[in-house]
Scaffold this motif. Structure first.
Motif, PDB file in Angstrom:
ATOM      1  N   ILE A 534     -17.912  95.584  -3.427  1.00  0.00           N
ATOM      2  CA  ILE A 534     -18.779  95.056  -2.377  1.00  0.00           C
ATOM      3  C   ILE A 534     -19.215  96.166  -1.427  1.00  0.00           C
ATOM      4  O   ILE A 534     -20.369  96.225  -0.993  1.00  0.00           O
ATOM      5  CB  ILE A 534     -18.060  93.930  -1.604  1.00  0.00           C
ATOM      6  CG1 ILE A 534     -17.854  92.709  -2.511  1.00  0.00           C
ATOM      7  CG2 ILE A 534     -18.854  93.527  -0.373  1.00  0.00           C
ATOM      8  CD1 ILE A 534     -19.130  92.098  -3.024  1.00  0.00           C
ATOM      9  N   THR A 580     -20.610  93.563   4.569  1.00  0.00           N
ATOM     10  CA  THR A 580     -19.730  94.271   3.625  1.00  0.00           C
ATOM     11  C   THR A 580     -18.800  95.228   4.351  1.00  0.00           C
ATOM     12  O   THR A 580     -17.799  95.657   3.793  1.00  0.00           O
ATOM     13  CB  THR A 580     -20.551  95.068   2.584  1.00  0.00           C
ATOM     14  OG1 THR A 580     -21.253  96.142   3.234  1.00  0.00           O
ATOM     15  CG2 THR A 580     -21.550  94.169   1.872  1.00  0.00           C
ATOM     16  N   LYS A 738     -13.945  92.794   3.093  1.00  0.00           N
ATOM     17  CA  LYS A 738     -14.498  94.056   2.577  1.00  0.00           C
ATOM     18  C   LYS A 738     -13.888  94.379   1.231  1.00  0.00           C
ATOM     19  O   LYS A 738     -12.685  94.391   1.073  1.00  0.00           O
ATOM     20  CB  LYS A 738     -14.248  95.187   3.559  1.00  0.00           C
ATOM     21  CG  LYS A 738     -15.184  95.113   4.749  1.00  0.00           C
ATOM     22  CD  LYS A 738     -15.135  96.353   5.584  1.00  0.00           C
ATOM     23  CE  LYS A 738     -15.711  97.530   4.843  1.00  0.00           C
ATOM     24  NZ  LYS A 738     -15.750  98.750   5.616  1.00  0.00           N
TER      25      LYS A 738
END
Length: 738
Positions: A534, A580, A738
């Motif tokens: 991500i 993110t 995250k």
């Protein structure tokens, strides 16, 4: 805004109060005007009621401030009721004029009520802020106590139990500090908070693996050194957060950033230009002394072993030129003073221009050197060869090879640390200076930690825990290199006159219907591989948004629908990038999915604008636009359907997040291709119409249905949509998302 016992002031109230106070005090008012005033008064009263309701709830939860908060809420409610009463045509206070009731005869009463309202609302906010600060300090104290327990554990079973408690405490701390970061108005404090939270985020995973390694190999000195460094850095970051929140430093110290060359040149130019208005504004020694301070700081460039001979000579020549021009300015200045001149002479004006130009060229050269070196370093170390070599040699148990590659990594660290220092000099804003300092500190600390982790693995090459520990520290290094790439782009944005930060798209994401049903939604934790995936996708998205902004700025007409829609999509994509990183307004996966859905709708609006444009083009040009438009439609529909599709479970949620960001990346790639093509076609069309003498100008022919201003300005939407969702959902924090 106050969440978890925090309140938010209704944004519409202050301007409405001003409307009431500033309304012209005429004895006669039309019925329409009276109705409008009455509606404003009622709206103020309702907004105050909602505000006070939250304040009273906070009072119940916080006994020590219950009485003080209750009194402030009581005064606010009383003032809101007074305003509603003064603007109500049905009250006895309304006077009769020509047989009709009129409003607002008591202007003094309205002013008094408005002052009471603003005073009491301010008091409620101050009290709520004190509660939030107390919550953060209390949360930090819990974390510190558990941190000490973790540091002393001697068995895996005990460690697992305490770390589970520690993880929950860190999640709570992340919520509180994340909300606080978003609420901060001071950009410097916001940047410092972001840096401290980034350290805590990375150190939490490091603490887990370093502690496990130390427990598995209790007699290993390198493992102990590795673990101690993590605990030390985590405690330091926790203290930094408290310093920012309480606006205090130990022993009464004041946090002052080191003087950067950019700041020095900026102040120097300001003083030079001030001589136009006042010849006596400062002593002439101050001007030359100020320049010498800047030149002294430039030694960071000229004394560096990594600065090429060509660049060093160029910088020194520009320094000498700046000195000469300053000396000429001072000579012209002294001559003007000897003639008792009241303003700058022509000779002095010319010297001012030359001096400003020479220091501008000096700054440009320094920027070129710093940014060029950073870009070269990022390109050189993109393959992470020292890290790979350390992992391989550590896994083979080769201590000599580990020592050799550790020296290589140490050289790389020194280069990166020095480059961050140079970037700090040319960053252009104090928040970016803070980010540069954070990057410098991170490289400086993480390098030795990687070495100690590699040494531990080399001593215990069959240890899976030691290998996992080294992987975590290497990933932190790689992540900081990615962050440095983003930082470099932002510094360039500022230097080239573009804004270093993105404006928020306030109307997004939209609130969900029946949001009460969301209470059962649970936060989903992502594993290390998912977090890494991500984060990399997010970085690509950030770079794409920057490219879109660059293309948008090339358009002559910034009011074109294609331009506005491209800007909107860029802002939404940037919000997804911040997600993110665990930053920004998108706090949960649900927020992200709503953002993706609305971005797809904006993309379809852009397709409508493109279709209208295609009707004005020749066949070949039309085919190019229509082909890309069809591609964009397909991608937007795919993103829209994916965002609306319900999912359950950890794996499915991650796949949906991954898919949403990948689809958004594909959409922005098409937008980047289309913007310069359309810009070229628009210019060509305008040129052809102009040569044909057409009476109808290009701007008079809209490319699509106009975008509603309300949508762009965030009106008629829930401005607190994200926070409303947070009341019904379990958040994903920076430790989980995250």
């Amino acid at each position: 805004m106050i969440s978890s016992g925090r309140c938010s002031q209704p944004s519409a109230t202050p301007p409405k109060i001003t409307t009431l106070i500033n309304h012209k005090d005429k004895p006669k008012k039309s019925e329409r005007t009276q109705q409008a005033i009455q509606k404003v008064g009622q709206a103020v009263s309702v907004a105050v009621g909602r505000f006070v309701g939250v304040g009273e709830a906070i009072a119940v939860e916080n006994e020590e401030l219950k009485e003080e908060m209750g009194m402030a809420c009581f005064e606010a409610r009383r003032a809101g009721d007074a305003i509603a009463k003064l603007t109500d045509v049905g009250t006895p206070e309304a006077s009769l004029v020509d047989g009709r009731k009129t409003l607002f005869s008591n202007r003094t009463g309205m002013v008094k009520a408005a002052r009471m309202l603003l005073s009491s609302v301010t008091k409620v906010l101050v009290l709520a802020d004190r509660i939030v600060i107390k919550q953060i300090i209390t949360s930090r104290n819990k974390v510190l106590v558990t941190l000490e327990q973790l540091e002393r554990v001697s068995t895996f079973q005990e460690f697992v139990q305490i770390f589970s408690q520690f993880g929950n405490q860190m999640v709570e701390f992340a919520h509180l500090t994340g909300d606080r970061q978003n609420d901060l108005k001071d950009e410097n404090k916001k940047a410092r908070m972001a840096a401290a939270r980034a350290v805590l985020e990375k150190c939490t995973m490091m603490l887990l693996t370093a502690s496990k390694t130390c427990l598995r190999h209790p007699d290993c000195e390198s493992a102990r050194i590795n673990k101690d460094a993590v605990f030390h850095r985590m405690r330091f970051a926790l203290e930094q957060v408290i310093e920012i929140v309480t606006d205090a430093r130990p022993c009464g110290e004041t946090k002052v950033l080191p003087l950067s060359i950019y700041t020095g040149i900026k102040d120097f130019k300001s003083n030079v230009e001030s001589l136009r208005e006042d010849l006596y504004s400062l002593p002439h020694q101050a001007l030359s002394g100020q320049l010498e301070v800047v030149v002294e700081r430039i030694e960071d460039f000229t004394d560096s072993a990594y600065t090429s001979h060509e660049h060093r000579e160029g910088i020194l020549q520009l320094c000498q030129l700046a000195r000469q021009d300053t000396d000429q300015l001072i000579a012209a200045w002294m001559e003007a003073l000897s003639l008792n001149a009241k303003e700058a002479t022509e000779e002095m004006e010319l010297s001012i221009l030359k001096t400003c130009q020479s220091v501008h060229e000096l700054r440009r050269e320094l920027h070129k050197v710093a940014v060029g070196r950073a870009a070269d370093l990022l390109k050189l170390h993109a393959e992470h060869l020292p890290l790979r070599a350390l992992k391989a040699s550590g896994g083979e148990g080769n201590l000599e090879a580990v020592a050799e590659y550790a020296r290589t990594l140490g050289e790389q660290k020194e280069q990166l640390v020095e480059t961050c220092r140079l970037l700090c000099h040319v960053s252009g804003t104090e928040p970016l200076e803070i980010t540069c300092i954070h990057a410098e500190e991170t490289f400086h600390v993480t390098g030795p930690q990687i070495t100690s982790a590699a040494q531990t693995l080399a001593l215990h090459p069959s240890s899976k825990i030691a290998k996992e520990n080294l992987d975590v520290f290497c990933e932190a290094w790689e992540s900081q290199l990615c962050d440095m790439g983003v930082l470099l782009r932002e510094i360039n944005d500022v230097f080239e006159g573009r804004r270093g930060d993105k404006r928020a798209y306030l109307s997004l994401p939209r609130p969900v219907k029946h949001s009460a049903n969301l209470k059962t939604v649970k936060a989903v934790k992502l594993d290390t591989e998912e977090q890494s995936t991500i984060a990399k996708l997010g970085l690509e998205l950030r770079l794409l948004t920057s490219d879109v902004d660059t293309e948008v700025e090339k358009w002559e007409d910034q009011e074109q629908d294609i331009v506005r829609q491209g800007q909107s999509m860029s802002s939404m994509s940037y919000s997804m990038y911040l997600f993110t990183r665990g930053e920004g307004l998108l706090k949960t996966t649900m927020d992200l999915f709503h953002q993706a859905e609305v971005l797809s709708e904006e993309g379809l609006q852009l397709c409508s604008s493109l279709h209208t444009l295609s009707t004005l083009l020749m066949d070949e040009e039309k085919v190019v636009v229509l082909l890309e438009m069809e591609k964009l439609i397909g991608l937007c529909q795919q993103l829209q359907m994916g965002a609306r599709m319900p999912v359950q479970g950890k794996t499915a949620t991650f796949q949906k997040v991954d898919s949403s960001i990948q689809n958004t990346r594909a959409i922005m790639t098409v937008v980047i291709y289309l913007l310069p093509v359309c810009n070229k076609l628009v210019r060509k069309y305008k040129s052809e119409r102009s040569s044909l003498g057409s009476p109808q100008r290009w701007r008079d022919r809209p490319l699509s249905m106009p975008v509603k201003d309300d949508a762009l300005n965030g009106k008629n939407s829930n401005g607190f949509g994200v926070k409303s969702l947070e009341k019904h959902m379990a958040n994903l924090t920076f430790l989980e998302s995250k």
